[in-house]
Design a protein around this motif. Structure first.
Motif, PDB file in Angstrom:
ATOM      1  N   ALA A 195      -8.503 -13.756   6.461  1.00 49.41           N
ATOM      2  CA  ALA A 195      -7.281 -12.966   6.617  1.00 49.41           C
ATOM      3  C   ALA A 195      -7.251 -12.275   7.983  1.00 49.41           C
ATOM      4  O   ALA A 195      -8.284 -11.797   8.473  1.00 49.41           O
ATOM      5  N   ILE A 196      -6.064 -12.220   8.593  1.00 51.83           N
ATOM      6  CA  ILE A 196      -5.868 -11.551   9.879  1.00 51.83           C
ATOM      7  C   ILE A 196      -5.065 -10.287   9.624  1.00 51.83           C
ATOM      8  O   ILE A 196      -3.889 -10.342   9.249  1.00 51.83           O
ATOM      9  N   SER A 197      -5.670  -9.139   9.795  1.00 52.49           N
ATOM     10  CA  SER A 197      -5.005  -7.866   9.495  1.00 52.49           C
ATOM     11  C   SER A 197      -3.890  -7.578  10.490  1.00 52.49           C
ATOM     12  O   SER A 197      -3.985  -7.898  11.681  1.00 52.49           O
ATOM     13  N   ASP A 198      -2.837  -6.963   9.988  1.00 48.28           N
ATOM     14  CA  ASP A 198      -1.724  -6.544  10.837  1.00 48.28           C
ATOM     15  C   ASP A 198      -2.221  -5.537  11.876  1.00 48.28           C
ATOM     16  O   ASP A 198      -3.056  -4.675  11.587  1.00 48.28           O
ATOM     17  N   THR A 199      -1.684  -5.634  13.091  1.00 44.58           N
ATOM     18  CA  THR A 199      -2.154  -4.759  14.176  1.00 44.58           C
ATOM     19  C   THR A 199      -1.754  -3.305  13.982  1.00 44.58           C
ATOM     20  O   THR A 199      -2.326  -2.419  14.614  1.00 44.58           O
ATOM     21  N   ASN A 200      -0.781  -3.039  13.119  1.00 47.95           N
ATOM     22  CA  ASN A 200      -0.313  -1.666  12.907  1.00 47.95           C
ATOM     23  C   ASN A 200      -1.008  -0.956  11.750  1.00 47.95           C
ATOM     24  O   ASN A 200      -0.614   0.143  11.375  1.00 47.95           O
ATOM     25  N   LEU A 201      -2.018  -1.568  11.167  1.00 47.07           N
ATOM     26  CA  LEU A 201      -2.723  -0.941  10.047  1.00 47.07           C
ATOM     27  C   LEU A 201      -3.512   0.287  10.509  1.00 47.07           C
ATOM     28  O   LEU A 201      -4.115   0.271  11.595  1.00 47.07           O
ATOM     29  N   PRO A 202      -3.541   1.335   9.703  1.00 44.71           N
ATOM     30  CA  PRO A 202      -4.479   2.425   9.969  1.00 44.71           C
ATOM     31  C   PRO A 202      -5.910   1.876   9.960  1.00 44.71           C
ATOM     32  O   PRO A 202      -6.218   0.909   9.252  1.00 44.71           O
ATOM     33  N   LEU A 203      -6.782   2.481  10.724  1.00 44.20           N
ATOM     34  CA  LEU A 203      -8.142   1.966  10.903  1.00 44.20           C
ATOM     35  C   LEU A 203      -8.933   1.883   9.610  1.00 44.20           C
ATOM     36  O   LEU A 203      -9.843   1.063   9.478  1.00 44.20           O
ATOM     37  N   ASP A 204      -8.614   2.746   8.648  1.00 39.62           N
ATOM     38  CA  ASP A 204      -9.407   2.779   7.415  1.00 39.62           C
ATOM     39  C   ASP A 204      -8.881   1.850   6.325  1.00 39.62           C
ATOM     40  O   ASP A 204      -9.409   1.828   5.213  1.00 39.62           O
ATOM     41  N   VAL A 205      -7.833   1.072   6.618  1.00 38.68           N
ATOM     42  CA  VAL A 205      -7.278   0.144   5.626  1.00 38.68           C
ATOM     43  C   VAL A 205      -7.974  -1.205   5.767  1.00 38.68           C
ATOM     44  O   VAL A 205      -7.899  -1.850   6.813  1.00 38.68           O
ATOM     45  N   LYS A 206      -8.645  -1.625   4.720  1.00 41.55           N
ATOM     46  CA  LYS A 206      -9.416  -2.859   4.736  1.00 41.55           C
ATOM     47  C   LYS A 206      -8.704  -3.963   3.949  1.00 41.55           C
ATOM     48  O   LYS A 206      -7.791  -3.704   3.159  1.00 41.55           O
ATOM     49  N   VAL A 207      -9.141  -5.180   4.150  1.00 39.74           N
ATOM     50  CA  VAL A 207      -8.593  -6.317   3.416  1.00 39.74           C
ATOM     51  C   VAL A 207      -8.904  -6.138   1.932  1.00 39.74           C
ATOM     52  O   VAL A 207     -10.062  -5.920   1.562  1.00 39.74           O
ATOM     53  N   PRO A 208      -7.897  -6.209   1.053  1.00 41.64           N
ATOM     54  CA  PRO A 208      -8.130  -6.028  -0.386  1.00 41.64           C
ATOM     55  C   PRO A 208      -9.054  -7.096  -0.956  1.00 41.64           C
ATOM     56  O   PRO A 208      -9.110  -8.230  -0.465  1.00 41.64           O
ATOM     57  N   GLU A 209      -9.765  -6.728  -2.003  1.00 47.35           N
ATOM     58  CA  GLU A 209     -10.684  -7.661  -2.637  1.00 47.35           C
ATOM     59  C   GLU A 209      -9.961  -8.896  -3.170  1.00 47.35           C
ATOM     60  O   GLU A 209     -10.500 -10.003  -3.131  1.00 47.35           O
ATOM     61  N   ALA A 210      -8.730  -8.711  -3.670  1.00 53.96           N
ATOM     62  CA  ALA A 210      -7.978  -9.854  -4.200  1.00 53.96           C
ATOM     63  C   ALA A 210      -7.702 -10.877  -3.105  1.00 53.96           C
ATOM     64  O   ALA A 210      -7.745 -12.093  -3.342  1.00 53.96           O
ATOM     65  N   VAL A 211      -7.412 -10.400  -1.897  1.00 54.56           N
ATOM     66  CA  VAL A 211      -7.150 -11.301  -0.771  1.00 54.56           C
ATOM     67  C   VAL A 211      -8.436 -11.995  -0.347  1.00 54.56           C
ATOM     68  O   VAL A 211      -8.456 -13.206  -0.100  1.00 54.56           O
ATOM     69  N   LYS A 212      -9.541 -11.247  -0.271  1.00 54.88           N
ATOM     70  CA  LYS A 212     -10.819 -11.845   0.115  1.00 54.88           C
ATOM     71  C   LYS A 212     -11.264 -12.884  -0.909  1.00 54.88           C
ATOM     72  O   LYS A 212     -11.822 -13.929  -0.545  1.00 54.88           O
ATOM     73  N   LEU A 213     -11.020 -12.596  -2.185  1.00 54.99           N
ATOM     74  CA  LEU A 213     -11.392 -13.550  -3.231  1.00 54.99           C
ATOM     75  C   LEU A 213     -10.556 -14.820  -3.126  1.00 54.99           C
ATOM     76  O   LEU A 213     -11.079 -15.934  -3.273  1.00 54.99           O
ATOM     77  N   TYR A 214      -9.258 -14.658  -2.846  1.00 58.10           N
ATOM     78  CA  TYR A 214      -8.383 -15.829  -2.670  1.00 58.10           C
ATOM     79  C   TYR A 214      -8.886 -16.689  -1.515  1.00 58.10           C
ATOM     80  O   TYR A 214      -8.957 -17.914  -1.628  1.00 58.10           O
ATOM     81  N   VAL A 215      -9.229 -16.047  -0.393  1.00 52.73           N
ATOM     82  CA  VAL A 215      -9.711 -16.789   0.770  1.00 52.73           C
ATOM     83  C   VAL A 215     -11.002 -17.533   0.435  1.00 52.73           C
ATOM     84  O   VAL A 215     -11.170 -18.714   0.750  1.00 52.73           O
ATOM     85  N   SER A 216     -11.931 -16.847  -0.225  1.00 53.43           N
ATOM     86  CA  SER A 216     -13.222 -17.472  -0.531  1.00 53.43           C
ATOM     87  C   SER A 216     -13.077 -18.668  -1.464  1.00 53.43           C
ATOM     88  O   SER A 216     -13.808 -19.649  -1.346  1.00 53.43           O
ATOM     89  N   LYS A 217     -12.113 -18.608  -2.383  1.00 57.61           N
ATOM     90  CA  LYS A 217     -11.902 -19.701  -3.318  1.00 57.61           C
ATOM     91  C   LYS A 217     -11.179 -20.880  -2.672  1.00 57.61           C
ATOM     92  O   LYS A 217     -11.272 -22.009  -3.182  1.00 57.61           O
ATOM     93  N   ASN A 218     -10.466 -20.628  -1.596  1.00 53.91           N
ATOM     94  CA  ASN A 218      -9.643 -21.675  -0.984  1.00 53.91           C
ATOM     95  C   ASN A 218     -10.043 -21.985   0.446  1.00 53.91           C
ATOM     96  O   ASN A 218      -9.300 -22.632   1.174  1.00 53.91           O
ATOM     97  N   LYS A 219     -11.230 -21.522   0.844  1.00 53.88           N
ATOM     98  CA  LYS A 219     -11.673 -21.682   2.217  1.00 53.88           C
ATOM     99  C   LYS A 219     -12.219 -23.070   2.461  1.00 53.88           C
ATOM    100  O   LYS A 219     -12.842 -23.678   1.602  1.00 53.88           O
TER     101      LYS A 219
END
Length: 221
Positions: A195-219
């Motif tokens: 996942a490529i985080s949006d450039t306007n995200l606050p620094l403390d906002v991380k990629v959600p676990e659901a997104v990371k899990l989706y990536v890992s299952k479909n990588k």
């Protein structure tokens, strides 16, 4: 195994040996994607549009704006035809005539209903988002009143359906087998990258676990 009955509407006529009417098989193909193509007629013109969907039991949900011509045309017609296709491989034969593809496809024929109940409508929107990335509904801001009221959600009841599946190698003519020409299958798979985080995200906002899990299952491996 429960199957859809074969009728003039859902019968696979071209390549009937690849036809499949098993409900579990059809649902599996639907669940492996979130993009469908919807056919409709607008002012006498046949149009096909891709859109996101989700399946719940024997219905699928789609959504759009209140003025969306596809949605309004489906409501007027009261029935819908929807297709989903997965491309699984290129079948490259010795002869041009026998080139083909491996695929899983489904054609759905159903009745259309507008969802008016607010709770049911919100649940359908959650299904659509979670069908794309499981569990992601819990990570996002839900529609506000203006957005919710501007969205039309339709339920398409699957009255009948059929699948067509090709999962095999090259079918060249016997006399072509000794030709000095390569033949075979190139497997194809849709994959996810990090996942490529949006450039306007606050620094403390991380990629959600659901997104990371989706990536890992479909990588891609």
């Amino acid at each position: 195994m429960a199957e859809y009955s074969i009728s003039e509407l859902n019968k696979v006529k071209r390549g009937p040996k690849r036809a499949n009417y098993d409900i579990d098989t059809i649902n599996s193909i639907l669940d492996d994607s979130f993009l469908c193509h919807v056919g409709y007629v607008y002012k006498g013109q046949a149009i096909v549009i891709p859109t996101a969907y989700a399946r719940k039991g024997d219905v699928i949900y789609i959504h759009g704006s209140l003025k969306n011509r596809m949605m309004l045309s489906l409501l007027d017609a009261g029935v819908a035809s929807v297709s989903v296709t997965h491309l699984d491989g290129l079948v490259l034969a010795r002869s041009a005539f026998h080139h083909s593809a491996n695929y899983r496809s489904v054609s759905i024929f159903g009745s259309v209903r507008k969802i008016d109940d607010s709770d049911e409508k919100m649940e359908a929107l959650a299904y659509i988002l979670n069908h794309m990335v499981p569990g992601h509904w819990d990570n996002v801001r839900h529609p506000n009143t203006k957005e919710f009221n501007a969205t039309l959600v339709l339920e398409i009841k699957i009255n009948t359906a059929s699948a067509k599946i090709r999962a095999e190698g090259v079918n060249d003519e016997q006399e072509d087998h000794d030709l000095p020409i390569w033949a075979g299958v190139v497997p194809i798979k849709q994959v996810a990258y990090d996942a490529i985080s949006d450039t306007n995200l606050p620094l403390d906002v991380k990629v959600p676990e659901a997104v990371k899990l989706y990536v890992s299952k479909n990588k891609s491996i």
